[in-house]
Design a protein around this motif. Sequence first.
Motif, mmCIF file in Angstrom:
data_model
loop_
_atom_site.group_PDB
_atom_site.id
_atom_site.type_symbol
_atom_site.label_atom_id
_atom_site.label_comp_id
_atom_site.label_asym_id
_atom_site.label_seq_id
_atom_site.Cartn_x
_atom_site.Cartn_y
_atom_site.Cartn_z
ATOM 1 N N UNK A 79 23.226 32.846 -0.129
ATOM 2 C CA UNK A 79 24.274 33.226 -1.084
ATOM 3 C C UNK A 79 24.106 32.475 -2.399
ATOM 4 N N UNK A 80 23.841 31.197 -2.300
ATOM 5 C CA UNK A 80 23.657 30.383 -3.509
ATOM 6 C C UNK A 80 22.420 30.823 -4.283
ATOM 7 N N UNK A 81 21.342 31.128 -3.581
ATOM 8 C CA UNK A 81 20.122 31.585 -4.235
ATOM 9 C C UNK A 81 20.290 32.941 -4.883
ATOM 10 N N UNK A 82 21.052 33.793 -4.218
ATOM 11 C CA UNK A 82 21.306 35.126 -4.766
ATOM 12 C C UNK A 82 22.109 35.037 -6.056
ATOM 13 N N UNK A 83 23.139 34.234 -6.065
ATOM 14 C CA UNK A 83 23.977 34.071 -7.252
ATOM 15 C C UNK A 83 23.173 33.416 -8.380
ATOM 16 N N UNK A 84 22.423 32.386 -8.050
ATOM 17 C CA UNK A 84 21.603 31.713 -9.056
ATOM 18 C C UNK A 84 20.554 32.664 -9.631
ATOM 19 N N UNK A 85 19.919 33.480 -8.795
ATOM 20 C CA UNK A 85 18.939 34.459 -9.265
ATOM 21 C C UNK A 85 19.557 35.495 -10.176
ATOM 22 N N UNK A 86 20.771 35.934 -9.855
ATOM 23 C CA UNK A 86 21.464 36.906 -10.702
ATOM 24 C C UNK A 86 21.781 36.307 -12.066
ATOM 25 N N UNK A 87 22.188 35.066 -12.095
ATOM 26 C CA UNK A 87 22.515 34.403 -13.368
ATOM 27 C C UNK A 87 21.254 34.209 -14.204
ATOM 28 N N UNK A 88 20.198 33.684 -13.593
ATOM 29 C CA UNK A 88 18.948 33.454 -14.327
ATOM 30 C C UNK A 88 18.355 34.781 -14.806
ATOM 31 N N UNK A 89 18.375 35.794 -13.961
ATOM 32 C CA UNK A 89 17.865 37.106 -14.349
ATOM 33 C C UNK A 89 18.650 37.705 -15.499
ATOM 34 N N UNK A 90 19.966 37.523 -15.488
ATOM 35 C CA UNK A 90 20.796 38.014 -16.587
ATOM 36 C C UNK A 90 20.492 37.318 -17.902
ATOM 37 N N UNK A 91 20.291 36.017 -17.838
ATOM 38 C CA UNK A 91 19.982 35.254 -19.055
ATOM 39 C C UNK A 91 18.620 35.671 -19.608
ATOM 40 N N UNK A 92 17.605 35.759 -18.753
ATOM 41 C CA UNK A 92 16.264 36.150 -19.197
ATOM 42 C C UNK A 92 16.276 37.572 -19.750
ATOM 43 N N UNK A 93 16.957 38.480 -19.092
ATOM 44 C CA UNK A 93 17.059 39.858 -19.582
ATOM 45 C C UNK A 93 17.767 39.932 -20.923
ATOM 46 N N UNK A 94 18.801 39.132 -21.103
ATOM 47 C CA UNK A 94 19.520 39.104 -22.378
ATOM 48 C C UNK A 94 18.652 38.590 -23.510
ATOM 49 N N UNK A 95 17.869 37.558 -23.237
ATOM 50 C CA UNK A 95 16.986 36.999 -24.262
ATOM 51 C C UNK A 95 15.916 38.010 -24.649
ATOM 52 N N UNK A 96 15.307 38.666 -23.678
ATOM 53 C CA UNK A 96 14.259 39.664 -23.961
ATOM 54 C C UNK A 96 14.862 40.846 -24.717
ATOM 55 N N UNK A 97 16.032 41.297 -24.321
ATOM 56 C CA UNK A 97 16.688 42.406 -25.012
ATOM 57 C C UNK A 97 17.024 42.060 -26.451
ATOM 58 N N UNK A 98 17.514 40.857 -26.685
ATOM 59 C CA UNK A 98 17.840 40.441 -28.048
ATOM 60 C C UNK A 98 16.582 40.346 -28.911
ATOM 61 N N UNK A 99 15.496 39.852 -28.340
ATOM 62 C CA UNK A 99 14.246 39.739 -29.104
ATOM 63 C C UNK A 99 13.705 41.114 -29.470
ATOM 64 N N UNK A 100 13.728 42.052 -28.535
ATOM 65 C CA UNK A 100 13.238 43.397 -28.820
ATOM 66 C C UNK A 100 14.118 44.111 -29.833
ATOM 67 N N UNK A 101 15.415 43.915 -29.747
ATOM 68 C CA UNK A 101 16.329 44.548 -30.687
ATOM 69 C C UNK A 101 16.136 43.998 -32.089
#
Length: 109
Positions: A8-30
Amino acid sequence: MSQQDNFSGGFVLGAIVGGVVGGIIGAALTSQRLAEEGEDGTKSELADARVKSKRRMRASAEQNIELARRSLEDKIAQLNDAIDDVRQQLGNVNGRAIEQDREGSMRED
């Protein structure tokens, strides 16, 4: 019980890290796409030049492929001629002509 907590902890941590990385990549492309567009929303001359150069590169790549294909066809034709010449020479060395072999194979069919 401990393994379920780790999952459960790994799943939540992975979701948070994935969201942050996706947000950074999306902002850079935009920001990159907005930089290509002018202030009034039209594409800048630099972006137009890039599109034109890509089209030229694509056209030149197609021309290169066509030239390579023609070159290979010529080489294959040369190899076929060379193979025919060697067959004739070998047939003459063995004391029989190619035409006799062809006639014999036609009789067998």
